[in-house]
Design a protein around this motif. Structure first.
Motif, mmCIF file in Angstrom:
data_model
loop_
_atom_site.group_PDB
_atom_site.id
_atom_site.type_symbol
_atom_site.label_atom_id
_atom_site.label_comp_id
_atom_site.label_asym_id
_atom_site.label_seq_id
_atom_site.Cartn_x
_atom_site.Cartn_y
_atom_site.Cartn_z
ATOM 1 N N GLU A 225 0.824 -1.219 0.000
ATOM 2 C CA GLU A 225 0.000 0.000 0.000
ATOM 3 C C GLU A 225 0.859 1.271 0.000
ATOM 4 O O GLU A 225 0.584 2.232 -0.713
ATOM 5 C CB GLU A 225 -0.937 -0.031 1.211
ATOM 6 N N GLU A 226 1.910 1.243 0.802
ATOM 7 C CA GLU A 226 2.810 2.381 0.924
ATOM 8 C C GLU A 226 3.492 2.679 -0.426
ATOM 9 O O GLU A 226 3.587 3.835 -0.837
ATOM 10 C CB GLU A 226 3.854 1.992 1.989
ATOM 11 N N GLU A 227 3.934 1.635 -1.097
ATOM 12 C CA GLU A 227 4.619 1.815 -2.392
ATOM 13 C C GLU A 227 3.667 2.389 -3.439
ATOM 14 O O GLU A 227 4.043 3.249 -4.231
ATOM 15 C CB GLU A 227 5.196 0.476 -2.880
ATOM 16 N N VAL A 228 2.426 1.916 -3.422
ATOM 17 C CA VAL A 228 1.450 2.422 -4.397
ATOM 18 C C VAL A 228 1.187 3.908 -4.128
ATOM 19 O O VAL A 228 1.209 4.737 -5.046
ATOM 20 C CB VAL A 228 0.129 1.615 -4.355
ATOM 21 N N ALA A 229 0.973 4.246 -2.862
ATOM 22 C CA ALA A 229 0.672 5.644 -2.511
ATOM 23 C C ALA A 229 1.848 6.556 -2.881
ATOM 24 O O ALA A 229 1.649 7.639 -3.451
ATOM 25 C CB ALA A 229 0.348 5.744 -1.015
ATOM 26 N N ASN A 230 3.063 6.111 -2.603
ATOM 27 C CA ASN A 230 4.236 6.942 -2.920
ATOM 28 C C ASN A 230 4.387 7.121 -4.436
ATOM 29 O O ASN A 230 4.744 8.202 -4.905
ATOM 30 C CB ASN A 230 5.515 6.325 -2.334
ATOM 31 N N TYR A 231 4.076 6.066 -5.182
ATOM 32 C CA TYR A 231 4.167 6.158 -6.647
ATOM 33 C C TYR A 231 3.190 7.228 -7.169
ATOM 34 O O TYR A 231 3.525 8.030 -8.047
ATOM 35 C CB TYR A 231 3.874 4.788 -7.271
ATOM 36 N N ILE A 232 1.978 7.237 -6.605
ATOM 37 C CA ILE A 232 0.954 8.207 -7.029
ATOM 38 C C ILE A 232 1.421 9.639 -6.745
ATOM 39 O O ILE A 232 1.296 10.536 -7.584
ATOM 40 C CB ILE A 232 -0.380 7.889 -6.327
ATOM 41 N N ILE A 233 2.003 9.821 -5.584
ATOM 42 C CA ILE A 233 2.479 11.166 -5.223
ATOM 43 C C ILE A 233 3.628 11.594 -6.152
ATOM 44 O O ILE A 233 3.701 12.745 -6.579
ATOM 45 C CB ILE A 233 2.839 11.227 -3.722
ATOM 46 N N GLU A 234 4.473 10.632 -6.519
ATOM 47 C CA GLU A 234 5.552 10.924 -7.489
ATOM 48 C C GLU A 234 4.973 11.364 -8.839
ATOM 49 O O GLU A 234 5.472 12.305 -9.453
ATOM 50 C CB GLU A 234 6.352 9.648 -7.755
ATOM 51 N N CYS A 235 3.935 10.677 -9.285
ATOM 52 C CA CYS A 235 3.292 11.046 -10.566
ATOM 53 C C CYS A 235 2.812 12.482 -10.504
ATOM 54 O O CYS A 235 2.984 13.252 -11.448
ATOM 55 C CB CYS A 235 2.053 10.179 -10.845
ATOM 56 N N LEU A 236 2.218 12.858 -9.386
ATOM 57 C CA LEU A 236 1.675 14.217 -9.233
ATOM 58 C C LEU A 236 2.795 15.242 -9.195
ATOM 59 O O LEU A 236 2.683 16.311 -9.783
ATOM 60 C CB LEU A 236 0.872 14.316 -7.932
ATOM 61 N N THR A 237 3.872 14.895 -8.512
ATOM 62 C CA THR A 237 4.999 15.827 -8.399
ATOM 63 C C THR A 237 5.584 16.078 -9.786
ATOM 64 O O THR A 237 5.824 17.224 -10.172
ATOM 65 C CB THR A 237 6.077 15.232 -7.445
ATOM 66 N N LYS A 238 5.775 14.999 -10.558
ATOM 67 C CA LYS A 238 6.341 15.139 -11.920
ATOM 68 C C LYS A 238 5.422 15.972 -12.796
ATOM 69 O O LYS A 238 5.861 16.815 -13.562
ATOM 70 C CB LYS A 238 6.530 13.759 -12.547
ATOM 71 N N GLU A 239 4.123 15.716 -12.669
ATOM 72 C CA GLU A 239 3.120 16.389 -13.504
ATOM 73 C C GLU A 239 3.100 17.899 -13.237
ATOM 74 O O GLU A 239 2.859 18.685 -14.136
ATOM 75 C CB GLU A 239 1.747 15.769 -13.194
ATOM 76 N N SER A 240 3.361 18.286 -11.982
ATOM 77 C CA SER A 240 3.245 19.721 -11.659
ATOM 78 C C SER A 240 4.581 20.455 -11.821
ATOM 79 O O SER A 240 4.640 21.651 -11.583
ATOM 80 C CB SER A 240 2.674 19.898 -10.247
ATOM 81 N N GLU A 241 5.642 19.732 -12.217
ATOM 82 C CA GLU A 241 6.953 20.393 -12.393
ATOM 83 C C GLU A 241 6.977 21.238 -13.660
ATOM 84 O O GLU A 241 6.321 20.910 -14.636
ATOM 85 C CB GLU A 241 8.065 19.336 -12.456
#
Ligand SMILES: Nc1ncnc2c1ncn2[C@@H]1O[C@H](COP(=O)(O)OP(=O)(O)OP(=O)(O)O)[C@@H](O)[C@H]1O
Ligand SMILES: O=C(O)C1=C[C@@H](O)[C@@H](O)[C@H](O)C1
Ligand SMILES: [Mg+2]
Length: 178
Positions: free
Chosen positions: A162-178
Motif C-alpha cells: 500500500e505504501e509503495e502504491v501511494a508513494n508512486y501516485i504522489i511521485e506522478c503528481l509531483t512530476k506532472e506539476s513540475e
C-alpha cells in the motif's frame, strides 16, 4: 467551457475493480497530502444507514447507482479532495466524463491472478460478486477493464504494498506539476 481549476487544486479520483485498493490507497494518499478523503461507497452507506449489500437488497442496484452518480457529481466539482469511487461507478458515462473533466483520475490496475488471492477479503461485502462462481467473476473482471481505460494515470499495483502504491501516485503528481 474552460476548466479554471489549476492542476494542484484538482481533486484526485481512484478507479478500478472491487478490491484493487481504491479505499485503502485513497485514504493513505489523502493522509500523506493532508487532504480530505471521501469514499463514495461509505458516503452512500452513511446516508442509508446500512451496508451496500443491504442497500442493494432493499432498494435495488438502480437506486444505488442513481445515488452514486449524485454523490460523485457533487464531490468531483470540489477542489483538492481525494475521492475513491466504487468499482462500478465508471459504468455510467456521466460519471466518467465529469471525473475526467474536473479531476485527475488514477486507475489502480491489478492482475486477476493477484486479485484472486485477495478475493476472500472482500467477497462478503460486495453484492455484485455474490452468487457468481470464479469463472463468472473472472469474466466480470475482464469485461470491466474497458470502463477503466478512461483515466489520466494507470498505476500497476501488482506486487506493490500500500505504501509503495501511494508513494508512486504522489511521485506522478509531483512530476506532472513540475
Ligand atoms: N497494495 C496492496 N497490497 C496488499 N493488499 C492490499 C493493497 N491494497 C489494498 N489491499 C487490501 O485489499 C483489500 C481491498 O482493498 P479496498 O477495500 O481498498 O479495495 P477497493 O478498491 O476500495 O474495493 P471496492 O471497489 O469494493 O470498494 C483490503 O483488505 C486491503 O487491505
Ligand atoms: O463494482 C461494483 O459494481 C461495486 C463496487 C463497490 O465498490 C460498490 O460500489 C458496490 O458494491 C458495487
Ligand atoms: Mg472501496
Amino acid at each position: 467551457m474552460e476548466n479554471k481549476m489549476s492542476l494542484k487544486e484538482k481533486s484526485l479520483v481512484f478507479i478500478g475493480f472491487m478490491g484493487v485498493g481504491k479505499t485503502t490507497i485513497g485514504e493513505l494518499v489523502a493522509e500523506k497530502l493532508n487532504r480530505d478523503f471521501i469514499d463514495i461507497d461509505r458516503e452512500i452507506e452513511k446516508e442509508y444507514g446500512m451496508p451496500t449489500t443491504e442497500i442493494f437488497k432493499t432498494f435495488g442496484e438502480k437506486e444505488f447507482r442513481a445515488n452514486e452518480k449524485a454523490v460523485i457529481q457533487s464531490y468531483s466539482k470540489q477542489k483538492s479532495k481525494i475521492i475513491s469511487v466504487g468499482g462500478g461507478a465508471f459504468l455510467q458515462e456521466e460519471i466518467r466524463s465529469i471525473c475526467l473533466e474536473n479531476c485527475i483520475v488514477f486507475f489502480l490496475d491489478l492482475s486477476f491472478e493477484l486479485w484472486k488471492e485477495r478475493m476472500n477479503l472482500i467477497i462478503d461485502t460486495r453484492p455484485v460478486l455474490q452468487g457468481r462462481n470464479i469463472e463468472e467473476i473472472e469474466e466480470l473482471f475482464h469485461s470491466r477493464q474497458e470502463i477503466y481505460s478512461s483515466h489520466h494515470f494507470k498505476v500497476i499495483t501488482d506486487n506493490k504494498n500500500e505504501e509503495e502504491v501511494a508513494n508512486y501516485i504522489i511521485e506522478c503528481l509531483t512530476k506532472e506539476s513540475e
